[in-house]
Scaffold this motif. Structure first.
Motif, PDB file in Angstrom:
ATOM      1  N   ALA A   1       0.844  -1.204   0.000  1.00 32.53           N
ATOM      2  CA  ALA A   1       0.000   0.000   0.000  1.00 32.53           C
ATOM      3  C   ALA A   1       0.875   1.248   0.000  1.00 32.53           C
ATOM      4  CB  ALA A   1      -0.916   0.001   1.220  1.00 32.53           C
ATOM      5  N   GLY A   2       0.553   2.187  -0.884  1.00 30.81           N
ATOM      6  CA  GLY A   2       1.266   3.448  -0.984  1.00 30.81           C
ATOM      7  C   GLY A   2       2.382   3.463  -2.018  1.00 30.81           C
ATOM      8  N   ALA A   3       2.928   2.295  -2.356  1.00 26.00           N
ATOM      9  CA  ALA A   3       4.019   2.238  -3.339  1.00 26.00           C
ATOM     10  C   ALA A   3       3.473   2.492  -4.737  1.00 26.00           C
ATOM     11  CB  ALA A   3       4.708   0.879  -3.277  1.00 26.00           C
ATOM     12  N   GLN A   4       4.295   3.118  -5.563  1.00 29.60           N
ATOM     13  CA  GLN A   4       3.907   3.436  -6.934  1.00 29.60           C
ATOM     14  C   GLN A   4       5.004   3.010  -7.892  1.00 29.60           C
ATOM     15  OE1 GLN A   4       3.008   7.663  -5.537  1.00 29.60           O
ATOM     16  NE2 GLN A   4       1.683   7.419  -7.322  1.00 29.60           N
ATOM     17  N   GLN A   5       4.621   2.730  -9.138  1.00 24.76           N
ATOM     18  CA  GLN A   5       5.583   2.380 -10.175  1.00 24.76           C
ATOM     19  C   GLN A   5       5.666   3.500 -11.194  1.00 24.76           C
ATOM     20  OE1 GLN A   5       5.628  -2.252 -10.770  1.00 24.76           O
ATOM     21  NE2 GLN A   5       3.560  -1.525 -11.117  1.00 24.76           N
ATOM     22  N   GLY A   6       6.882   3.795 -11.607  1.00 27.71           N
ATOM     23  CA  GLY A   6       7.099   4.791 -12.644  1.00 27.71           C
ATOM     24  C   GLY A   6       7.173   4.140 -14.015  1.00 27.71           C
ATOM     25  N   ARG A   7       7.118   4.985 -15.016  1.00 23.50           N
ATOM     26  CA  ARG A   7       7.185   4.525 -16.405  1.00 23.50           C
ATOM     27  C   ARG A   7       8.608   4.048 -16.707  1.00 23.50           C
ATOM     28  NH1 ARG A   7       8.077   7.984 -20.703  1.00 23.50           N
ATOM     29  NH2 ARG A   7       7.620   9.715 -19.323  1.00 23.50           N
ATOM     30  N   THR A   8       8.717   2.882 -17.323  1.00 22.68           N
ATOM     31  CA  THR A   8      10.010   2.322 -17.708  1.00 22.68           C
ATOM     32  C   THR A   8      10.315   2.702 -19.159  1.00 22.68           C
ATOM     33  OG1 THR A   8       9.140   0.255 -18.606  1.00 22.68           O
ATOM     34  CG2 THR A   8       9.546   0.337 -16.210  1.00 22.68           C
ATOM     35  N   ASP A   9      11.448   2.233 -19.644  1.00 25.53           N
ATOM     36  CA  ASP A   9      11.791   2.489 -21.036  1.00 25.53           C
ATOM     37  C   ASP A   9      10.985   1.635 -22.008  1.00 25.53           C
ATOM     38  OD1 ASP A   9      13.492   4.596 -20.548  1.00 25.53           O
ATOM     39  OD2 ASP A   9      15.262   3.323 -20.362  1.00 25.53           O
ATOM     40  N   TYR A  10      10.180   0.729 -21.508  1.00 30.30           N
ATOM     41  CA  TYR A  10       9.212   0.026 -22.353  1.00 30.30           C
ATOM     42  C   TYR A  10       7.980   0.896 -22.593  1.00 30.30           C
ATOM     43  CZ  TYR A  10      11.795  -4.388 -22.026  1.00 30.30           C
ATOM     44  OH  TYR A  10      12.746  -5.372 -22.113  1.00 30.30           O
ATOM     45  N   GLY A  11       7.892   2.031 -21.885  1.00 31.38           N
ATOM     46  CA  GLY A  11       6.808   2.977 -22.101  1.00 31.38           C
ATOM     47  C   GLY A  11       5.643   2.851 -21.145  1.00 31.38           C
ATOM     48  N   VAL A  12       5.701   1.902 -20.230  1.00 30.16           N
ATOM     49  CA  VAL A  12       4.615   1.689 -19.267  1.00 30.16           C
ATOM     50  C   VAL A  12       5.198   1.503 -17.868  1.00 30.16           C
ATOM     51  CG1 VAL A  12       3.059   0.634 -20.961  1.00 30.16           C
ATOM     52  CG2 VAL A  12       4.597  -0.815 -19.639  1.00 30.16           C
ATOM     53  N   ALA A  13       4.333   1.623 -16.876  1.00 25.73           N
ATOM     54  CA  ALA A  13       4.736   1.306 -15.510  1.00 25.73           C
ATOM     55  C   ALA A  13       4.742  -0.206 -15.349  1.00 25.73           C
ATOM     56  CB  ALA A  13       3.771   1.948 -14.519  1.00 25.73           C
ATOM     57  N   GLY A  14       5.483  -0.693 -14.369  1.00 26.45           N
ATOM     58  CA  GLY A  14       5.554  -2.126 -14.110  1.00 26.45           C
ATOM     59  C   GLY A  14       6.894  -2.685 -14.544  1.00 26.45           C
ATOM     60  N   PHE A  15       7.156  -3.885 -14.103  1.00 26.06           N
ATOM     61  CA  PHE A  15       8.419  -4.549 -14.421  1.00 26.06           C
ATOM     62  C   PHE A  15       8.458  -4.943 -15.885  1.00 26.06           C
ATOM     63  CE2 PHE A  15      10.926  -8.504 -14.824  1.00 26.06           C
ATOM     64  CZ  PHE A  15      12.149  -8.051 -14.373  1.00 26.06           C
ATOM     65  N   GLY A  16       9.564  -4.651 -16.529  1.00 27.64           N
ATOM     66  CA  GLY A  16       9.837  -5.095 -17.893  1.00 27.64           C
ATOM     67  C   GLY A  16      11.126  -5.883 -17.878  1.00 27.64           C
ATOM     68  N   GLY A  17      11.055  -7.150 -18.185  1.00 24.38           N
ATOM     69  CA  GLY A  17      12.198  -8.048 -18.064  1.00 24.38           C
ATOM     70  C   GLY A  17      13.324  -7.789 -19.044  1.00 24.38           C
ATOM     71  N   ALA A  18      14.371  -8.571 -18.881  1.00 24.29           N
ATOM     72  CA  ALA A  18      15.567  -8.478 -19.716  1.00 24.29           C
ATOM     73  C   ALA A  18      15.244  -8.844 -21.159  1.00 24.29           C
ATOM     74  CB  ALA A  18      16.638  -9.421 -19.169  1.00 24.29           C
ATOM     75  N   CYS A  19      15.869  -8.128 -22.091  1.00 25.33           N
ATOM     76  CA  CYS A  19      15.691  -8.436 -23.508  1.00 25.33           C
ATOM     77  C   CYS A  19      16.815  -7.776 -24.315  1.00 25.33           C
ATOM     78  CB  CYS A  19      14.323  -7.975 -24.007  1.00 25.33           C
ATOM     79  SG  CYS A  19      13.935  -8.523 -25.684  1.00 25.33           S
ATOM     80  N   PRO A  20      18.062  -8.197 -24.077  1.00 20.66           N
ATOM     81  CA  PRO A  20      19.164  -7.585 -24.820  1.00 20.66           C
ATOM     82  C   PRO A  20      19.146  -8.031 -26.281  1.00 20.66           C
ATOM     83  CG  PRO A  20      19.974  -9.438 -23.550  1.00 20.66           C
ATOM     84  CD  PRO A  20      18.525  -9.251 -23.173  1.00 20.66           C
TER      85      PRO A  20
END
Length: 182
Positions: A111-130
């Motif tokens: 509760a209270g935590a927020q996610q910012g926008r990543t370089d995938y363009g959305v909030a949330g975890f975006g996994g590895a993809c080299p």
């Protein structure tokens, strides 16, 4: 070298008073190990679970009022790296995030935590993809202990803006690093 010492050296905290006690661990990610397919992005030509790892921490610096977590690939061929996950306003009473806490809808966060926008363009975890053929990339999960209860940033703030705000409020940080290549 012991994993805790590696984490402290990566975070640049080995000489900071009291910092030797601040640790970040994961049952999912081995320090300096290889990310599993669960932590690989599902898209951009990658096939993985896109699941954020479980993370736990202990002994933050005195005066910690909240935490922020970033996941960053400094090896991405962008000229500025790649932000894979940004979580901020994690209450100081929280000491762990469960696996898959980084769901786009934020339902796995405390509760209270927020996610910012990543370089995938959305909030949330975006996994590895080299890119295919690149040397394995480094993925740095860094927990920042902050001297403020919350960061006031716009809902659509970039990872760079949130990182700037984190830097201005940081009491200490610790990093868990792993690699992944295709």
């Amino acid at each position: 070298m012991k994993p805790v010492l590696i984490l402290l050296l990566l975070a640049g905290l080995a000489g900071t008073a009291g910092a030797a006690d601040f640790t970040l661990t994961s049952p999912t990610v081995e320090p300096n190990g290889t990310l599993g397919t669960s932590q690989v992005f599902n898209g951009f030509g990658c096939t993985g679970g896109n699941v954020s790892p479980a993370l736990a921490w202990q002994n933050p610096p005195a005066g910690t009022r909240s935490f922020a977590l970033t996941a960053y690939d400094p090896d991405a061929p962008t000229g500025s790296g790649w932000w894979h996950w940004v979580v901020y306003n994690i209450p100081a009473t929280v000491s762990a995030l469960p696996e898959n806490a980084g769901r786009v809808d934020g339902s796995g966060l405390p509760a209270g935590a927020q996610q910012g926008r990543t370089d995938y363009g959305v909030a949330g975890f975006g996994g590895a993809c080299p890119p295919v053929g690149d040397k394995p990339h480094r993925y740095r999960f860094t927990l920042h202990a902050l001297k403020t209860d919350r960061l006031d940033v716009p809902a659509d703030a970039s990872a760079a803006l949130i990182g700037f705000m984190i830097s201005g409020q940081r009491l200490g940080s610790v990093t868990l690093q792993a690699t992944y290549g295709r």
